[in-house]
Design a protein around this motif. Structure first.
Motif, mmCIF file in Angstrom:
data_model
loop_
_atom_site.group_PDB
_atom_site.id
_atom_site.type_symbol
_atom_site.label_atom_id
_atom_site.label_comp_id
_atom_site.label_asym_id
_atom_site.label_seq_id
_atom_site.Cartn_x
_atom_site.Cartn_y
_atom_site.Cartn_z
ATOM 1 N N LEU A 29 0.820 -1.218 0.000
ATOM 2 C CA LEU A 29 0.000 0.000 0.000
ATOM 3 C C LEU A 29 0.850 1.263 0.000
ATOM 4 N N GLY A 30 0.265 2.318 -0.511
ATOM 5 C CA GLY A 30 0.924 3.621 -0.526
ATOM 6 C C GLY A 30 0.608 4.397 0.742
ATOM 7 N N THR A 31 1.175 5.589 0.851
ATOM 8 C CA THR A 31 1.023 6.431 2.036
ATOM 9 C C THR A 31 -0.442 6.732 2.348
ATOM 10 N N ASP A 32 -1.203 7.149 1.340
ATOM 11 C CA ASP A 32 -2.610 7.499 1.572
ATOM 12 C C ASP A 32 -3.413 6.306 2.077
ATOM 13 N N GLU A 33 -3.136 5.135 1.527
ATOM 14 C CA GLU A 33 -3.877 3.933 1.928
ATOM 15 C C GLU A 33 -3.528 3.513 3.353
ATOM 16 N N VAL A 34 -2.258 3.621 3.717
ATOM 17 C CA VAL A 34 -1.856 3.277 5.087
ATOM 18 C C VAL A 34 -2.462 4.280 6.065
ATOM 19 N N GLU A 35 -2.473 5.565 5.694
ATOM 20 C CA GLU A 35 -3.111 6.577 6.549
ATOM 21 C C GLU A 35 -4.598 6.269 6.738
ATOM 22 N N LEU A 48 -3.358 -2.001 19.732
ATOM 23 C CA LEU A 48 -2.017 -1.434 19.839
ATOM 24 C C LEU A 48 -1.033 -2.057 18.852
ATOM 25 N N PRO A 49 -0.926 -3.401 18.734
ATOM 26 C CA PRO A 49 0.044 -3.950 17.777
ATOM 27 C C PRO A 49 -0.248 -3.518 16.336
ATOM 28 N N VAL A 50 -1.517 -3.376 15.997
ATOM 29 C CA VAL A 50 -1.883 -2.989 14.632
ATOM 30 C C VAL A 50 -1.569 -1.515 14.397
ATOM 31 N N THR A 51 -1.916 -0.656 15.351
ATOM 32 C CA THR A 51 -1.610 0.771 15.169
ATOM 33 C C THR A 51 -0.100 0.999 15.115
ATOM 34 N N GLU A 52 0.658 0.255 15.914
ATOM 35 C CA GLU A 52 2.119 0.380 15.861
ATOM 36 C C GLU A 52 2.649 -0.072 14.504
ATOM 37 N N LEU A 53 2.111 -1.173 13.985
ATOM 38 C CA LEU A 53 2.529 -1.679 12.681
ATOM 39 C C LEU A 53 2.238 -0.656 11.586
ATOM 40 N N LEU A 54 1.021 -0.126 11.582
ATOM 41 C CA LEU A 54 0.632 0.840 10.551
ATOM 42 C C LEU A 54 1.412 2.145 10.677
ATOM 43 N N ALA A 55 1.623 2.621 11.905
ATOM 44 C CA ALA A 55 2.390 3.858 12.111
ATOM 45 C C ALA A 55 3.840 3.669 11.666
ATOM 46 N N SER A 56 4.395 2.504 11.958
ATOM 47 C CA SER A 56 5.765 2.214 11.542
ATOM 48 C C SER A 56 5.877 2.186 10.018
ATOM 49 N N ARG A 57 4.924 1.538 9.363
ATOM 50 C CA ARG A 57 4.951 1.483 7.901
ATOM 51 C C ARG A 57 4.757 2.870 7.301
ATOM 52 N N LEU A 58 3.915 3.666 7.909
ATOM 53 C CA LEU A 58 3.703 5.032 7.439
ATOM 54 C C LEU A 58 5.000 5.841 7.534
ATOM 55 N N GLU A 59 5.723 5.686 8.644
ATOM 56 C CA GLU A 59 7.022 6.373 8.795
ATOM 57 C C GLU A 59 7.997 5.916 7.716
ATOM 58 N N GLN A 60 8.015 4.614 7.422
ATOM 59 C CA GLN A 60 8.907 4.089 6.390
ATOM 60 C C GLN A 60 8.580 4.702 5.032
ATOM 61 N N GLN A 62 7.038 7.558 4.454
ATOM 62 C CA GLN A 62 7.365 8.991 4.469
ATOM 63 C C GLN A 62 8.867 9.227 4.405
ATOM 64 N N ALA A 63 9.651 8.216 4.806
ATOM 65 C CA ALA A 63 11.103 8.333 4.745
ATOM 66 C C ALA A 63 11.651 7.908 3.384
ATOM 67 N N GLY A 64 10.765 7.510 2.468
ATOM 68 C CA GLY A 64 11.225 7.177 1.126
ATOM 69 C C GLY A 64 11.022 5.739 0.698
#
Length: 116
Positions: A29-35, A48-60, A62-64
């Motif tokens: 998924l892309g940034t918009d879809e993960v958001e 919590l484990p799911v929000t952490e997973l999604l937030a981590s992927r979103l950071e990745q 956004q970092a490129g």
């Protein structure tokens, strides 16, 4: 971001995906879809484990990081419809038998000889 409708989520049956399966599928998924998934998760189950997973992927992302190839709607082993049930049937069951006797009140134990 607004609360997306369940039917409009980027991953089919999102609510029923186990964490391990979700982790591999979210990589496509892309940034918009993960958001969108993150907003949905926070407003619904907020696991919590799911929000952490999604937030981590979103950071990745956004970092490129770039989404990997894959089909988010591909066949899912967690939803396979096996034949289910037990393979045991009257045709595969053994013939009934009586258990051997393990002593009765009229059969007393025999001494084993002299033990000193």
């Amino acid at each position: 971001m607004a609360d997306p409708a369940h039917n409009a989520l980027p991953l089919p049956d999102y609510d029923h995906l186990p964490l391990g399966s979700l982790e591999s599928r979210v990589r496509s998924l892309g940034t918009d879809e993960v958001e969108e998934l993150l907003a949905y998760e926070r407003s619904h189950a907020d696991r919590l484990p799911v929000t952490e997973l999604l937030a981590s992927r979103l950071e990745q992302l956004q970092a490129g990081a770039v989404p990997t190839s894959g089909d988010p709607g591909a066949l899912r082993p967690e939803q396979s419809r096996g034949h289910g049930g037990s393979p045991v049937s009257p045709a595969t069951s053994p013939q009934p038998f009586g258990a051997p006797p393990h002593g009765t009140p009229d059969q007393r134990g025999k001494p084993k000889g002299d033990r000193s």
